[in-house]
Design a protein around this motif. Structure first.
Motif, PDB file in Angstrom:
ATOM      1  N   VAL A 280      89.865   6.477   8.562  1.00  0.00           N
ATOM      2  CA  VAL A 280      90.173   7.540   7.602  1.00  0.00           C
ATOM      3  C   VAL A 280      90.380   6.930   6.201  1.00  0.00           C
ATOM      4  CG1 VAL A 280      91.858   9.344   7.041  1.00  0.00           C
ATOM      5  CG2 VAL A 280      91.217   8.941   9.430  1.00  0.00           C
ATOM      6  N   TYR A 281      89.704   7.505   5.230  1.00  0.00           N
ATOM      7  CA  TYR A 281      89.890   7.095   3.834  1.00  0.00           C
ATOM      8  C   TYR A 281      91.134   7.775   3.252  1.00  0.00           C
ATOM      9  CZ  TYR A 281      84.985   5.606   4.083  1.00  0.00           C
ATOM     10  OH  TYR A 281      83.817   4.998   4.435  1.00  0.00           O
ATOM     11  N   VAL A 287      89.225   3.513  -5.171  1.00  0.00           N
ATOM     12  CA  VAL A 287      88.483   2.288  -5.523  1.00  0.00           C
ATOM     13  C   VAL A 287      89.258   1.018  -5.146  1.00  0.00           C
ATOM     14  CG1 VAL A 287      87.249   3.388  -7.445  1.00  0.00           C
ATOM     15  CG2 VAL A 287      89.412   2.203  -7.898  1.00  0.00           C
ATOM     16  N   TYR A 288      90.482   1.164  -4.658  1.00  0.00           N
ATOM     17  CA  TYR A 288      91.321   0.008  -4.336  1.00  0.00           C
ATOM     18  C   TYR A 288      90.626  -0.814  -3.243  1.00  0.00           C
ATOM     19  CZ  TYR A 288      95.669  -2.474  -3.021  1.00  0.00           C
ATOM     20  OH  TYR A 288      96.631  -3.424  -2.737  1.00  0.00           O
ATOM     21  N   GLY A 292      88.241   1.331   1.248  1.00  0.00           N
ATOM     22  CA  GLY A 292      87.878   1.262   2.672  1.00  0.00           C
ATOM     23  C   GLY A 292      88.621   2.284   3.516  1.00  0.00           C
ATOM     24  N   GLU A 293      88.382   2.181   4.835  1.00  0.00           N
ATOM     25  CA  GLU A 293      89.091   3.069   5.780  1.00  0.00           C
ATOM     26  C   GLU A 293      90.473   2.462   6.066  1.00  0.00           C
ATOM     27  OE1 GLU A 293      85.806   3.361   9.025  1.00  0.00           O
ATOM     28  OE2 GLU A 293      85.360   1.930   7.436  1.00  0.00           O
ATOM     29  N   TRP A 294      91.480   3.300   6.060  1.00  0.00           N
ATOM     30  CA  TRP A 294      92.850   2.820   6.226  1.00  0.00           C
ATOM     31  C   TRP A 294      93.294   2.927   7.685  1.00  0.00           C
ATOM     32  CZ3 TRP A 294      97.114   1.964   2.392  1.00  0.00           C
ATOM     33  CH2 TRP A 294      96.587   1.463   1.199  1.00  0.00           C
ATOM     34  N   VAL A 295      93.801   1.803   8.184  1.00  0.00           N
ATOM     35  CA  VAL A 295      94.232   1.757   9.589  1.00  0.00           C
ATOM     36  C   VAL A 295      95.406   2.713   9.812  1.00  0.00           C
ATOM     37  CG1 VAL A 295      95.164   0.234  11.370  1.00  0.00           C
ATOM     38  CG2 VAL A 295      93.343  -0.580   9.861  1.00  0.00           C
ATOM     39  N   LEU A 296      96.357   2.699   8.910  1.00  0.00           N
ATOM     40  CA  LEU A 296      97.550   3.524   9.129  1.00  0.00           C
ATOM     41  C   LEU A 296      97.217   5.016   9.071  1.00  0.00           C
ATOM     42  CD1 LEU A 296      99.281   4.882   6.416  1.00  0.00           C
ATOM     43  CD2 LEU A 296      99.129   2.495   5.774  1.00  0.00           C
ATOM     44  N   LEU A 297      96.229   5.368   8.260  1.00  0.00           N
ATOM     45  CA  LEU A 297      95.865   6.787   8.160  1.00  0.00           C
ATOM     46  C   LEU A 297      95.116   7.247   9.402  1.00  0.00           C
ATOM     47  CD1 LEU A 297      94.870   7.074   4.410  1.00  0.00           C
ATOM     48  CD2 LEU A 297      96.861   8.084   5.546  1.00  0.00           C
ATOM     49  N   THR A 298      94.379   6.338  10.006  1.00  0.00           N
ATOM     50  CA  THR A 298      93.689   6.677  11.243  1.00  0.00           C
ATOM     51  C   THR A 298      94.735   6.917  12.340  1.00  0.00           C
ATOM     52  OG1 THR A 298      91.950   5.234  10.418  1.00  0.00           O
ATOM     53  CG2 THR A 298      91.750   5.984  12.703  1.00  0.00           C
ATOM     54  N   GLY A 299      95.798   6.134  12.295  1.00  0.00           N
ATOM     55  CA  GLY A 299      96.912   6.361  13.226  1.00  0.00           C
ATOM     56  C   GLY A 299      97.586   7.704  12.965  1.00  0.00           C
ATOM     57  N   GLU A 333      95.503  -3.600   6.198  1.00  0.00           N
ATOM     58  CA  GLU A 333      95.784  -2.338   5.517  1.00  0.00           C
ATOM     59  C   GLU A 333      94.541  -1.443   5.556  1.00  0.00           C
ATOM     60  OE1 GLU A 333      95.832  -2.400   1.097  1.00  0.00           O
ATOM     61  OE2 GLU A 333      97.827  -1.536   1.296  1.00  0.00           O
ATOM     62  N   GLN A 334      93.385  -2.051   5.231  1.00  0.00           N
ATOM     63  CA  GLN A 334      92.144  -1.268   5.237  1.00  0.00           C
ATOM     64  C   GLN A 334      91.010  -2.152   5.708  1.00  0.00           C
ATOM     65  OE1 GLN A 334      89.974  -0.749   1.389  1.00  0.00           O
ATOM     66  NE2 GLN A 334      91.997  -0.914   0.444  1.00  0.00           N
ATOM     67  N   VAL A 335      89.910  -1.531   6.127  1.00  0.00           N
ATOM     68  CA  VAL A 335      88.732  -2.303   6.518  1.00  0.00           C
ATOM     69  C   VAL A 335      87.572  -1.949   5.586  1.00  0.00           C
ATOM     70  CG1 VAL A 335      89.438  -2.572   8.920  1.00  0.00           C
ATOM     71  CG2 VAL A 335      88.005  -0.662   8.278  1.00  0.00           C
ATOM     72  N   SER A 336      86.695  -2.928   5.415  1.00  0.00           N
ATOM     73  CA  SER A 336      85.755  -2.854   4.293  1.00  0.00           C
ATOM     74  C   SER A 336      84.295  -2.636   4.691  1.00  0.00           C
ATOM     75  CB  SER A 336      85.865  -4.150   3.478  1.00  0.00           C
ATOM     76  OG  SER A 336      87.214  -4.481   3.289  1.00  0.00           O
ATOM     77  N   GLN A 337      84.033  -2.232   5.927  1.00  0.00           N
ATOM     78  CA  GLN A 337      82.627  -2.083   6.342  1.00  0.00           C
ATOM     79  C   GLN A 337      81.901  -0.942   5.638  1.00  0.00           C
ATOM     80  OE1 GLN A 337      84.854  -3.038   8.464  1.00  0.00           O
ATOM     81  NE2 GLN A 337      84.036  -4.091  10.258  1.00  0.00           N
ATOM     82  N   HIS A 338      82.617   0.118   5.332  1.00  0.00           N
ATOM     83  CA  HIS A 338      81.951   1.302   4.774  1.00  0.00           C
ATOM     84  C   HIS A 338      82.683   1.732   3.512  1.00  0.00           C
ATOM     85  CE1 HIS A 338      80.186   1.612   8.829  1.00  0.00           C
ATOM     86  NE2 HIS A 338      81.410   1.444   9.278  1.00  0.00           N
TER      87      HIS A 338
END
Ligand code: BGC
Length: 378
Positions: A280-281, A287-288, A292-299, A333-338
């Motif tokens: 989840v973005y 732009v930070y 990327g997609e944020w792990v905590l927001l996906t939770g 904190e976030q992942v950068s694949q997409h």
């Protein structure tokens, strides 16, 4: 790797002896304790039975609030004189692990959400641990926090992503509501004895304020514009949805999950911010670190699904989080694949180094989601 056990270990390992939770031990910029992150981390500790850890955190928060309580009178005086709050009057969002302000480094500290959050988390701590004795020691800082919230809730301040100090933010308003509701609950059940502070009236006011000023196109907006050029507060209909709006229902319960506005807002989060099969973005224009997609927001979205009885989607979120753990089991904190804004990634890496890992808040949200899925099985 048992990610649940590892997540607990990471949090316990990096809790400072003072009780503060560092946001991330391997990212110099995050060597502070934020009340926002800390309240969710403490809640995760409560959900996993580590009451001693959360107890130490709340006592640390109370110590910090007491240390800076004198600022609340300064703020009241400034507001009476129509002056702007400043470093002499606001309660900070971040503190050193010893519980001191970090000094003015130009990084905005006027972010009110953590003050509602810690009250919410404290009440959860009392409920989940079954131990209300901490409230006797914390009555004064609780009262100071409520006095502070009464003064600041309607002022523009930084949002939970530490951006846009020129606006107000539904998420931050929701924390105020949730914090007040939690304290009212403790009072009604006779566990806390505070003087009459008009809590219930203020809760109504905050909720009405959200309904009047934070809704456009039948959903909640990311921001609210403060009064300007003869206009009152206005919803910012242009900024798109923000994943933090989940907070209006979970955990701050301003609106129930099945509220029509809430449902439409969550649908926007799903459509605009949840990458299919991914994470989840925060919001579309992020732009930070390239956004990327944020792990905590996906939770957080998974937490919603678990509570809404959509366990397959909740499991999907949980599995995606698991797949983001590095070889040590640490969550970033976030992942950068997409990335949403790939051209901006390098700037941040040069500025602050690789993405913060392990982020304690990411681990906390994993624990919360796993625990909610367990609870919903029974
Ligand atoms: C986030 C905040 C968070 C802080 C520490 C920032 O990048 O925007 O929400 O409190 O990091 O984790």
């Amino acid at each position: 790797m048992d990610l649940l056990a590892h997540s607990r270990e990471v949090i316990l390992k990096y809790q400072h002896k003072s009780g503060a939770y560092i946001a991330c031990p391997n990212f110099p910029t995050y060597h502070f304790c934020w009340l926002r992150d800390g309240s969710f981390i403490a809640y995760a500790m409560d959900r996993s039975g580590n009451f001693e850890s959360s107890d130490r955190f709340y006592r640390w928060v109370a110590m910090v609030v007491e240390r800076y309580a004198g600022k609340v009178a300064v703020l009241a005086e400034q507001l009476r004189n129509n002056e702007k709050p400043d470093g002499s009057s606001i309660l900070n969002t971040r503190f050193t692990l010893d519980g001191f302000e970090e000094g003015d480094n130009g990084w905005g500290n006027f972010q009110v959400d953590g003050y509602g959050s810690w009250l919410w988390g404290l009440a959860e701590h009392v409920k989940l641990s079954g131990n209300a004795s901490i409230l006797v020691d914390l009555a004064k800082p609780i009262q100071t926090t409520i006095e502070y919230l009464k003064l600041v809730w309607k002022l523009p301040n930084y949002d939970c992503w530490e951006e846009h100090p020129e606006y107000l933010h539904p998420y931050s308003l929701a924390t105020t509501y949730g914090g007040l509701a939690a304290i009212l609950d403790l009072q009604t059940s006779g566990l806390l004895n505070l003087p009459e502070m008009g809590i219930s009236a203020l809760m109504d006011e905050v909720k009405q304020f959200l309904l009047q000023n934070a809704v456009a196109k039948n959903k909640f907006t990311k921001h609210i514009l403060p009064p300007n050029a003869g206009l009152g507060y206005t919803p910012d209909a242009t900024s798109g949805v923000d994943a933090s709006l989940l907070g209006l229902a979970i955990p701050y319960k301003v609106f129930p999950l099945d509220d029509a506005l809430m449902r439409a807002t969550i649908e926007s989060i799903e459509t605009d911010l949840w990458l299919k099969g991914g994470g989840v973005y925060r919001y579309k224009a992020d732009v930070y670190y390239g956004g990327g997609e944020w792990v905590l927001l996906t939770g957080w979205l998974g937490w919603y699904y678990a509570l809404a009885g959509q366990s397959a989607k909740a499991q999907q979120c949980k599995q995606w989080m698991e797949a983001q753990a590095d070889k040590n089991g640490d969550l970033p904190e976030q992942v950068s694949q997409h990335l949403l804004a790939p051209a901006r990634q390098d700037y941040w890496i040069k500025e602050w180094g690789p993405v913060a890992t392990p982020l304690l808040w990411s681990h906390a949200m994993y624990i919360i989601l796993a625990s909610e899925l367990e609870t919903s099985k029974h």
